[in-house]
Design a protein around this motif. Structure first.
Motif, PDB file in Angstrom:
ATOM      1  N   PHE A  99       0.834  -1.207   0.000  1.00 25.74           N
ATOM      2  CA  PHE A  99       0.000   0.000   0.000  1.00 25.74           C
ATOM      3  C   PHE A  99       0.871   1.261   0.000  1.00 25.74           C
ATOM      4  CE2 PHE A  99      -1.795   3.417   2.636  1.00 25.74           C
ATOM      5  CZ  PHE A  99      -2.830   3.813   1.797  1.00 25.74           C
ATOM      6  N   THR A 170      -4.819   7.593  -3.768  1.00 20.05           N
ATOM      7  CA  THR A 170      -5.815   8.079  -2.820  1.00 20.05           C
ATOM      8  C   THR A 170      -5.845   9.610  -2.900  1.00 20.05           C
ATOM      9  OG1 THR A 170      -4.218   8.257  -1.004  1.00 20.05           O
ATOM     10  CG2 THR A 170      -5.343   6.124  -1.295  1.00 20.05           C
ATOM     11  N   GLN A 280      -4.005   6.197   6.652  1.00 28.65           N
ATOM     12  CA  GLN A 280      -4.668   5.327   5.677  1.00 28.65           C
ATOM     13  C   GLN A 280      -4.260   3.870   5.884  1.00 28.65           C
ATOM     14  OE1 GLN A 280      -4.766   7.097   1.480  1.00 28.65           O
ATOM     15  NE2 GLN A 280      -3.365   8.470   2.536  1.00 28.65           N
ATOM     16  N   GLN A 284      -6.607   0.779   6.383  1.00 32.42           N
ATOM     17  CA  GLN A 284      -6.468  -0.338   5.456  1.00 32.42           C
ATOM     18  C   GLN A 284      -6.427  -1.664   6.208  1.00 32.42           C
ATOM     19  OE1 GLN A 284      -6.311   0.503   2.247  1.00 32.42           O
ATOM     20  NE2 GLN A 284      -5.447  -1.221   1.096  1.00 32.42           N
ATOM     21  N   HIS A 287      -9.937  -2.585   7.354  1.00 36.22           N
ATOM     22  CA  HIS A 287     -10.976  -2.472   6.325  1.00 36.22           C
ATOM     23  C   HIS A 287     -11.771  -3.764   6.140  1.00 36.22           C
ATOM     24  CE1 HIS A 287     -13.029  -1.169   2.706  1.00 36.22           C
ATOM     25  NE2 HIS A 287     -12.624  -2.275   2.101  1.00 36.22           N
TER      26      HIS A 287
END
Length: 447
Positions: A99, A170, A280, A284, A287
């Motif tokens: 990521f 993003t 984030q 993540q 999620h």
């Protein structure tokens, strides 16, 4: 899930890699880079950057101001961002790295556009020629397969197993890339020179050393880190060129303040970008749980797994026994292996007149005493307990249980470990388990 790298992708002896060198040559190159990094502190600017002796044509005031700018770069709060701490702790897994560097790739692929924007705003033909040389090197010189953006793509695909077509920037990533490009397009030449020298290229060696450390702790091998070693083991000529261009404007009346603002803005932008990436990353990690909640996905799989005999069908986790100093530790922990996502159930058994460790952790816990008697310490409050009593342990509260009776003290502990161990970025066990010298001194944990 991203596919792992195939065996056929690994460089074989004598086979040319992305730099046109065989794997043995690159192995020696990378090992040399590692030794160089381990033997010295990575400076905030390239080690062989412009020395003050080299700029003897500058007056004392400009020399002092250049030193102040370098100090500002070195001491900026950017270096203490949460993402760097995660890299340093070695707490990032493959999915985390996929990521993070997937998002970073959108900046990496756009950097030459920033140099081009700077060049377009420069009215000095010598500066433009120097920037063209930088762009030529960034572009792999005569071999486009060696351009830096391509080397980074190969790190993503071969080192991290990323499918490039799946990458989507993003909003914070889009803002970061847009802000940097916009600055280079709209700012004066010497504003951009400070932004791109001390604020961007001049931090690469130190920043990439942090990346390499975290990547290696995550199990990424040296053969996939060529892009980063290329920037940390060698003098960063790009930063030197840009800093010299910055110094060429030192006769401007507002030179120092302009450079200070530009440098600070560059580091502020990157700090915010990295903090956004860290936030984030946390989202993540949890999620899948949130997705299952929103889509109303049931966790009921097999009825056999929804009921356990606590005396028979339990998964042993760990035990500890210590008589060191004032400690009288003797306990075991077993897990009731329900198919949970958030909750985690454990059976704690403490021997007569013994304790468990004094510790704290990210998860909340509810203790239900099943048998025996004792005391539960929560921060600086002590509670007497016996069978059927329930005690709540708040998140990060220091706690310890002592068995004051003659029979084993049995506690059912229900926690939200399933959630917190995913959300917490760091070494979870290191934050929770006992440290021998610290455990004897309660105040070191309770302060």
């Amino acid at each position: 899930m991203f596919p792992s790298r195939k065996v056929d992708d690994v460089d074989k002896p004598g086979q040319k890699n992305e730099l046109g060198k065989d794997s043995e040559t690159m192995k020696n190159f990378n090992q040399t880079a590692v030794k160089s990094m381990d033997s010295q502190t990575v400076p905030s600017v390239p080690a062989e950057d412009i020395t003050l002796d080299e700029v003897s044509y500058l007056n004392t005031k400009i020399k002092r101001q250049l030193s102040q700018l370098r100090e500002l770069q070195s001491d900026h709060s950017f270096w203490k961002n949460s993402l760097f701490k995660a890299f340093d702790s070695g707490s990032l897994g493959l999915a985390d790295l996929q990521f993070l560097f997937g998002q970073y790739s959108f900046y990496s692929r756009s950097f030459t556009r920033c140099l081009a924007g700077f060049m377009a705003n420069s009215d000095n033909d010598m500066h433009r020629a120097q920037l063209v040389e930088n762009l030529w090197e960034e572009s792999g010189e005569a071999d486009l397969d060696k351009r830096h953006a391509e080397l980074f793509r190969r790190f993503l695909t071969q080192g991290l197993g990323i499918i490039l077509e799946d990458l989507v920037p993003t909003p914070p990533t889009q803002i970061f890339v847009s802000e940097i490009l916009s600055f280079c397009l709209r700012s004066s030449a010497y504003e951009s020179s400070a932004f791109l020298s001390l604020g961007t290229e001049g931090i690469v060696s130190r920043m990439y050393a942090i990346f390499i450390k975290g990547l290696k702790k995550a199990g990424v091998s040296d053969e996939h880190l060529t892009f980063f070693y290329l920037h940390t083991a060698c003098d960063d000529d790009h930063a030197i060129t840009l800093e010299k261009i910055m110094l060429s404007y030192a006769d401007q009346p507002d030179w120092f303040e302009t450079c200070r603002r530009s440098l600070t803005f560059a580091l502020d932008l990157r700090k915010q970008f990295f903090e956004n990436l860290y936030q984030q990353l946390q989202a993540q990690r949890i999620h899948p749980i949130l997705e299952n909640i929103q889509t109303r996905k049931s966790l009921a799989t097999s009825p056999k797994r929804l009921k356990y005999d606590a005396q028979k069908s339990i998964e042993f986790l760990y035990q500890n026994k210590s008589e060191r100093g004032k400690q009288k530790i003797d306990f075991t922990v077993e897990r009731v292996a329900f198919p949970t996502e958030v909750l985690d159930s454990r059976i704690v058994r403490i021997a007569p007149h013994k304790t468990n460790e004094r510790h704290h952790h990210a998860h909340e816990a509810i203790f239900l005493v099943k048998a025996g008697q004792g005391t539960v310490l929560v921060d600086k409050h002590q509670y007497d307990v016996e069978a059927d009593d329930v005690v709540f342990i708040p998140r990060w509260a220091v706690h310890q249980v002592e068995n004051t009776g003659d029979k084993t003290l049995v506690i059912l502990a229900i926690t939200d470990f399933g959630l917190t161990h995913k959300a917490f970025v760091g070494n979870y066990l290191k934050t929770a388990r006992m440290h021998v010298s610290r455990d004897a001194d309660y105040s070191s944990l309770s302060n």
